[in-house]
Design a protein around this motif. Structure first.
Motif, PDB file in Angstrom:
ATOM      1  N   SER A  41      26.295   1.293 -21.621  1.00 30.66           N
ATOM      2  CA  SER A  41      26.305   0.561 -23.108  1.00 30.66           C
ATOM      3  C   SER A  41      27.488  -0.150 -22.310  1.00 30.66           C
ATOM      4  O   SER A  41      27.155  -2.116 -23.094  1.00 30.66           O
ATOM      5  N   TYR A  42      27.944  -0.076 -21.464  1.00 29.07           N
ATOM      6  CA  TYR A  42      29.368  -0.674 -21.523  1.00 29.07           C
ATOM      7  C   TYR A  42      28.812  -2.636 -20.110  1.00 29.07           C
ATOM      8  O   TYR A  42      29.676  -3.486 -20.132  1.00 29.07           O
ATOM      9  N   LEU A  43      27.505  -2.181 -19.180  1.00 26.21           N
ATOM     10  CA  LEU A  43      27.024  -2.802 -18.979  1.00 26.21           C
ATOM     11  C   LEU A  43      26.695  -3.522 -19.805  1.00 26.21           C
ATOM     12  O   LEU A  43      26.962  -5.350 -18.681  1.00 26.21           O
ATOM     13  N   VAL A  44      25.709  -3.666 -20.471  1.00 26.40           N
ATOM     14  CA  VAL A  44      24.976  -4.765 -21.223  1.00 26.40           C
ATOM     15  C   VAL A  44      26.384  -5.698 -21.842  1.00 26.40           C
ATOM     16  O   VAL A  44      26.121  -6.749 -21.507  1.00 26.40           O
ATOM     17  N   TYR A  48      26.481  -9.347 -21.244  1.00 28.07           N
ATOM     18  CA  TYR A  48      26.882 -10.629 -22.686  1.00 28.07           C
ATOM     19  C   TYR A  48      27.889 -11.645 -22.217  1.00 28.07           C
ATOM     20  O   TYR A  48      27.924 -12.823 -23.020  1.00 28.07           O
ATOM     21  N   THR A  49      29.308 -10.729 -22.166  1.00 29.99           N
ATOM     22  CA  THR A  49      30.351 -11.523 -22.323  1.00 29.99           C
ATOM     23  C   THR A  49      30.665 -12.496 -21.329  1.00 29.99           C
ATOM     24  O   THR A  49      31.153 -13.845 -21.531  1.00 29.99           O
ATOM     25  N   ALA A  50      30.007 -12.400 -20.036  1.00 31.99           N
ATOM     26  CA  ALA A  50      29.776 -13.190 -19.206  1.00 31.99           C
ATOM     27  C   ALA A  50      29.072 -14.517 -19.148  1.00 31.99           C
ATOM     28  O   ALA A  50      30.190 -14.807 -18.570  1.00 31.99           O
ATOM     29  N   GLY A 287      28.263 -10.066 -10.902  1.00 35.46           N
ATOM     30  CA  GLY A 287      29.868 -10.000 -10.388  1.00 35.46           C
ATOM     31  C   GLY A 287      30.876  -9.828 -10.805  1.00 35.46           C
ATOM     32  O   GLY A 287      31.641  -9.247 -11.291  1.00 35.46           O
ATOM     33  N   ARG A 288      30.663 -10.474 -12.504  1.00 34.88           N
ATOM     34  CA  ARG A 288      30.961 -10.228 -13.671  1.00 34.88           C
ATOM     35  C   ARG A 288      31.279  -8.859 -13.569  1.00 34.88           C
ATOM     36  O   ARG A 288      32.736  -8.050 -13.993  1.00 34.88           O
ATOM     37  N   ILE A 289      30.447  -8.082 -13.222  1.00 27.70           N
ATOM     38  CA  ILE A 289      30.470  -6.242 -14.068  1.00 27.70           C
ATOM     39  C   ILE A 289      31.448  -5.852 -12.848  1.00 27.70           C
ATOM     40  O   ILE A 289      32.121  -4.751 -13.019  1.00 27.70           O
ATOM     41  N   VAL A 290      30.919  -6.297 -11.773  1.00 28.56           N
ATOM     42  CA  VAL A 290      31.526  -5.560 -11.064  1.00 28.56           C
ATOM     43  C   VAL A 290      33.895  -5.754 -10.313  1.00 28.56           C
ATOM     44  O   VAL A 290      34.315  -4.898 -10.230  1.00 28.56           O
ATOM     45  N   GLY A 291      33.408  -7.179 -11.282  1.00 27.37           N
ATOM     46  CA  GLY A 291      34.825  -7.626 -11.085  1.00 27.37           C
ATOM     47  C   GLY A 291      35.727  -5.961 -12.045  1.00 27.37           C
ATOM     48  O   GLY A 291      37.049  -6.193 -11.913  1.00 27.37           O
ATOM     49  N   ARG A 292      34.957  -6.378 -13.403  1.00 29.84           N
ATOM     50  CA  ARG A 292      35.790  -5.507 -14.710  1.00 29.84           C
ATOM     51  C   ARG A 292      36.616  -3.655 -13.617  1.00 29.84           C
ATOM     52  O   ARG A 292      36.735  -3.676 -13.981  1.00 29.84           O
TER      53      ARG A 292
END
Length: 430
Positions: A41-44, A48-50, A287-292
């Motif tokens: 769910s963190y990925l989703v 979305y915020t990205a 990329g935003r997911i990897v950054g987080r």
């Protein structure tokens, strides 16, 4: 298994087996998240915020605007105006290419789009006038990269979103370095043209009357960057609103003034913009997911500490980062490297006194160089296809131009005023 190692290895493996970049990043992130114990769910939520940012709308709008301006006849008239300015000087068509790319850069925001739009007309013209195919494609590939340095610029938008830096300030900061790149390419082109005896009678004689006539013919095309950038810098509208204005302006001129945009043209432009936007959004999200994930693992702090402890001299540290950016730019797609490397390197450069705006321009110039370097140089492939020659031949011919661009990047890195003077003058930086 260490999640950072798992992330790196899985990303490389996915790339080697031919998985698209955006999907490779996402799958690698899922593997690392599983090891860390984060829920899917963190990925989703992160995905979305990205894309749930008003600024992101500017990306597809500028892509569409650039395509519509090409199909609407603005590109052809910009080239005509550039021919009138240059005249029948030695290597004139090469100079016309540089000037035309500089003008079109203030409209498109994309390096490959600039290369394709200008190159489709100028590369055949140079070959017809006796220019070497490799040289003609190389100068177009290199000059097309100016499209991401002179505003508006899609990579600048992505950098601004990733680093939380003012995109308007980045746009202003890119003007002087972009013009310096054009001058550096002109110098290299002029030297090569004189040595090889390239002349371009088809550019015609230069005269004030001819320039005035060409300027009048291209007035609607020349007004486009004035409208777009003037509106942003004047505070009339935001970057996102400017992108929509650019699309409306391109439609108005293409339909009612030049009458070259048809339903078929518009459909083709919309499909192209949608396809490119889909690719960009996928890379941005993953990329935003990897950054987080990297932030959770404190990788930026570790990289920053390692570089600062290993390279104590600030000048040497900046040079190491420049070499790293150019090298990675040869292998990684532009938006991907901006999204992944910005959180890693920004703390390092700010620690040695480089402003985030200045670093953004340095980063974008490095991306511009990456457009013209194998194996992933997109501009190289576009130009070689138009020039009907091999990528290897274009790559060899590009070496003098790459040298000129790297020189400009080094100057920009060590002379902050080139990027910060104009933003300060216009009130974007204190």
């Amino acid at each position: 298994m260490d999640p950072t190692l798992a992330l790196t290895l899985s990303f490389i493996v996915f790339l080697l087996i031919g998985v698209p970049v955006g999907i490779s990043i996402g799958l690698a992130a899922v593997i690392a998240m599983t090891i860390v114990g984060l829920p899917l769910s963190y990925l989703v939520q992160t995905a979305y915020t990205a894309v749930d940012e008003f600024t992101i709308i500017a990306v597809p709008m500028f892509i569409l605007a650039g395509t519509l301006m090409e199909k609407g006849g603005l590109t052809e008239r910009l080239i005509g105006f550039s021919r009138a300015i240059v005249g029948s000087a030695p290597g004139g068509l090469a100079t016309v290419t540089i000037v035309a790319c500089t003008f079109f850069a203030a409209i498109s925001g994309s390096g490959p789009a600039t290369t394709a739009a200008i190159g489709s007309i100028m590369i055949p013209a140079m070959i017809k006038d006796g220019y070497d195919r490799g040289f003609g494609a190389a100068i177009t590939s290199s000059a097309g990269g100016i499209g991401v340095v002179i505003p508006p610029s899609i990579p600048m938008i992505i950098y601004g979103v990733t680093s939380e830096t003012s995109i308007s300030a980045l746009f202003v900061a890119g003007v002087i370095p972009g013009l310096l790149l054009a001058l550096a390419l002109f110098g290299a082109s002029a030297l090569i043209s004189r040595r090889r005896g390239y002349s371009s009678e088809t550019t015609g004689a230069r005269s004030l009357r001819a320039i005035g006539r060409a300027a009048w013919e291209a007035k609607w095309a020349l007004f486009a960057p004035v409208l777009i950038l003037g509106g942003i810098y004047g505070g009339i509208f935001t970057v996102t609103e400017a992108s929509v204005v650019a699309v409306l302006y391109a439609l108005f001129v293409g339909i009612f003034i030049y009458r070259e945009i048809t339903l078929t043209n518009f459909t083709d432009a919309a499909v192209y913009a949608t396809r490119i936007t889909g690719t960009v959004m996928l890379v941005l999200v993953t990329g935003r997911i990897v950054g987080r994930l990297l932030s959770i693992l404190q990788i930026p702090q570790l990289v920053s500490g390692f570089l600062i402890d290993t390279v104590s001299n600030p000048v040497a540290l900046i040079l190491v980062i420049l070499v790293l950016l150019v090298f990675i730019g040869m292998w990684m797609e532009t938006l991907t490297q901006i999204i992944i490397l910005t959180p890693l390197l920004l703390p390092v450069v700010t620690s040695v006194g480089i402003d985030p705006i200045q670093f953004g321009i340095i980063f974008v110039i490095a991306c511009e160089i990456g457009y013209s370097t194998p194996p992933l140089g997109v501009n190289l492939f576009v130009a070689s296809e138009i020039g009907r020659t091999s990528v290897e031949r274009v790559s060899r011919a590009s070496l003098p131009f790459l040298g000129a661009e790297i020189t400009v990047m080094i100057i920009v890195a060590f002379v902050p005023g080139l990027t910060l003077w104009l933003p300060r003058l216009l009130g974007f930086v204190n």
